[in-house]
Design a protein around this motif. Structure first.
Motif, mmCIF file in Angstrom:
data_model
loop_
_atom_site.group_PDB
_atom_site.id
_atom_site.type_symbol
_atom_site.label_atom_id
_atom_site.label_comp_id
_atom_site.label_asym_id
_atom_site.label_seq_id
_atom_site.Cartn_x
_atom_site.Cartn_y
_atom_site.Cartn_z
ATOM 1 N N ILE A 113 0.788 -1.320 -0.057
ATOM 2 C CA ILE A 113 0.070 0.088 -0.178
ATOM 3 C C ILE A 113 0.750 1.368 0.051
ATOM 4 C CG2 ILE A 113 -1.675 -1.243 1.324
ATOM 5 C CD1 ILE A 113 -1.036 0.428 3.844
ATOM 6 N N CYS A 114 0.304 2.267 -0.321
ATOM 7 C CA CYS A 114 0.743 3.514 -0.294
ATOM 8 C C CYS A 114 -0.261 4.565 0.558
ATOM 9 C CB CYS A 114 1.159 4.473 -1.577
ATOM 10 S SG CYS A 114 1.676 5.979 -1.402
ATOM 11 N N LEU A 115 -0.126 5.143 1.616
ATOM 12 C CA LEU A 115 -1.106 5.955 2.287
ATOM 13 C C LEU A 115 -0.322 7.371 2.511
ATOM 14 C CD1 LEU A 115 -3.743 4.869 4.366
ATOM 15 C CD2 LEU A 115 -1.720 5.587 6.180
ATOM 16 N N LYS A 116 -1.548 8.392 2.420
ATOM 17 C CA LYS A 116 -1.049 9.656 3.022
ATOM 18 C C LYS A 116 -2.046 10.002 4.048
ATOM 19 C CE LYS A 116 0.763 11.463 -1.354
ATOM 20 N NZ LYS A 116 0.962 12.201 -2.356
ATOM 21 N N GLY A 117 -1.302 10.975 4.903
ATOM 22 C CA GLY A 117 -1.946 11.577 6.065
ATOM 23 C C GLY A 117 -0.959 12.448 6.618
ATOM 24 N N TYR A 118 -1.391 12.899 7.861
ATOM 25 C CA TYR A 118 -0.653 13.881 8.728
ATOM 26 C C TYR A 118 -0.087 13.306 9.766
ATOM 27 C CZ TYR A 118 -2.666 16.701 5.064
ATOM 28 O OH TYR A 118 -2.944 17.411 4.033
ATOM 29 N N ASP A 119 0.982 13.824 10.592
ATOM 30 C CA ASP A 119 1.360 13.306 11.955
ATOM 31 C C ASP A 119 0.433 14.213 12.849
ATOM 32 O OD1 ASP A 119 2.643 15.995 12.310
ATOM 33 O OD2 ASP A 119 4.713 15.111 12.046
ATOM 34 N N PRO A 120 0.545 13.933 14.277
ATOM 35 C CA PRO A 120 -0.433 14.854 15.279
ATOM 36 C C PRO A 120 0.177 16.293 15.221
ATOM 37 C CG PRO A 120 0.334 12.625 15.966
ATOM 38 C CD PRO A 120 1.245 12.799 14.923
ATOM 39 N N GLN A 121 1.269 16.662 14.745
ATOM 40 C CA GLN A 121 1.469 18.133 14.704
ATOM 41 C C GLN A 121 1.051 18.708 13.368
ATOM 42 O OE1 GLN A 121 4.070 15.754 15.792
ATOM 43 N NE2 GLN A 121 3.923 16.306 17.840
ATOM 44 N N GLY A 122 0.455 18.057 12.482
ATOM 45 C CA GLY A 122 0.149 18.570 11.244
ATOM 46 C C GLY A 122 1.118 18.662 10.035
ATOM 47 N N ALA A 123 2.090 17.578 10.362
ATOM 48 C CA ALA A 123 2.899 17.733 9.186
ATOM 49 C C ALA A 123 2.662 16.454 8.158
ATOM 50 C CB ALA A 123 4.231 17.281 9.538
ATOM 51 N N PRO A 124 2.595 16.677 6.787
ATOM 52 C CA PRO A 124 2.245 15.695 5.939
ATOM 53 C C PRO A 124 2.976 14.482 5.975
ATOM 54 C CG PRO A 124 2.397 18.005 4.849
ATOM 55 C CD PRO A 124 2.915 18.124 6.075
ATOM 56 N N MET A 125 2.572 13.421 5.724
ATOM 57 C CA MET A 125 3.402 12.174 5.709
ATOM 58 C C MET A 125 2.919 11.163 4.673
ATOM 59 S SD MET A 125 2.087 10.718 9.417
ATOM 60 C CE MET A 125 3.255 9.189 9.486
ATOM 61 N N GLU A 126 3.677 10.447 4.219
ATOM 62 C CA GLU A 126 3.420 9.328 3.236
ATOM 63 C C GLU A 126 4.159 7.861 3.691
ATOM 64 O OE1 GLU A 126 3.235 9.653 -1.298
ATOM 65 O OE2 GLU A 126 5.203 8.889 -0.964
ATOM 66 N N ILE A 127 3.352 6.944 3.666
ATOM 67 C CA ILE A 127 3.627 5.576 4.146
ATOM 68 C C ILE A 127 3.873 4.549 2.824
ATOM 69 C CG2 ILE A 127 3.528 3.830 5.595
ATOM 70 C CD1 ILE A 127 4.352 6.069 7.298
ATOM 71 N N ILE A 128 4.801 4.151 2.598
ATOM 72 C CA ILE A 128 4.690 3.127 1.608
ATOM 73 C C ILE A 128 5.181 1.719 2.550
ATOM 74 C CG2 ILE A 128 5.783 2.152 -0.473
ATOM 75 C CD1 ILE A 128 6.017 5.134 -1.459
ATOM 76 N N THR A 129 4.489 0.706 2.174
ATOM 77 C CA THR A 129 4.568 -0.212 3.176
ATOM 78 C C THR A 129 3.963 -1.636 2.685
ATOM 79 O OG1 THR A 129 4.943 -1.481 5.301
ATOM 80 C CG2 THR A 129 2.887 -0.229 4.857
ATOM 81 N N GLU A 130 4.548 -2.720 3.129
ATOM 82 C CA GLU A 130 3.905 -3.995 2.619
ATOM 83 C C GLU A 130 3.683 -5.126 3.873
ATOM 84 O OE1 GLU A 130 6.014 -7.281 2.223
ATOM 85 O OE2 GLU A 130 7.597 -6.037 3.274
ATOM 86 N N GLY A 131 3.105 -6.016 3.503
ATOM 87 C CA GLY A 131 2.990 -7.337 4.441
ATOM 88 C C GLY A 131 2.139 -6.778 5.875
ATOM 89 N N PHE A 132 2.693 -7.095 6.879
ATOM 90 C CA PHE A 132 1.971 -7.188 8.151
ATOM 91 C C PHE A 132 1.461 -5.719 8.531
ATOM 92 C CE2 PHE A 132 1.465 -7.283 12.995
ATOM 93 C CZ PHE A 132 0.407 -8.156 12.989
#
Ligand code: ZN
Length: 166
Positions: A113-132
């Motif tokens: 998957i590729c997921l976008k969002g924000y950390d709790p301080q409001g900074a944008p983040m993108e996570i690319i990950t797989e498996g568990f």
């Protein structure tokens, strides 16, 4: 440290969609800390969505770092307003959930998957990950949309009575 009570089905907070985080302030930081504290205080728990502790907001905590099934890992995460950008390579695996304590189920989900969002301080983040880790993120995303894993069960034979409790 504030460990909150984890709600179980059929609590309505688990079946209603949550609302976007619009301010990133001390209240959101406190909520993020409560999610992490409650997740870490719960044996075997690798993720927790805000509506599981009764707060109907789009934020979840995740930490798969200690899990034996983990291959890709970003450590301890709190993600606000997550949006799934891409998902591929469906895989069926057994899942459980603190909000559905007495059952496990075989659920089919994308393994990459590729997921976008924000950390709790409001900074944008993108996570690319797989498996568990990818599976755990998708499970939490479902919570925020008002679904638990048993809503994704494709047949009664994919639902199992839990044999092992941590
Ligand atoms: Zn869950």
């Amino acid at each position: 440290m504030t460990v909150q009570k984890v709600l179980e089905i059929p609590h309505l907070c688990l079946s209603n969609p949550t609302t976007e985080i619009t301010d990133f302030g001390s209240e959101e930081i406190q909520l993020a800390n409560d999610l992490i504290d409650t997740m870490l205080a719960s044996p075997g728990c690798v993720g927790l969505a805000a509506n599981q502790i009764g707060v109907p907001r789009r934020i979840f905590a995740l930490d798969v770092s200690g899990h034996h099934k983990t291959t890709s890992c970003h450590g301890k995460l709190v993600i606000c307003n997550p949006v799934l950008i891409d998902g591929s390579d469906n895989v069926t695996l057994r899942e459980g959930c603190m909000s559905v304590p007495h059952f496990t189920g075989d659920i089919t989900r994308p393994s990459k998957i590729c997921l976008k969002g924000y950390d709790p301080q409001g900074a944008p983040m993108e996570i690319i990950t797989e498996g568990f880790e990818a599976r755990a993120i998708l499970h939490e995303l479902d919570h925020l949309n008002g679904y638990v894993f048993i809503d994704r069960i494709e047949s009664p034979t994919a639902l199992f009575k839990r044999k092992v409790y941590l």
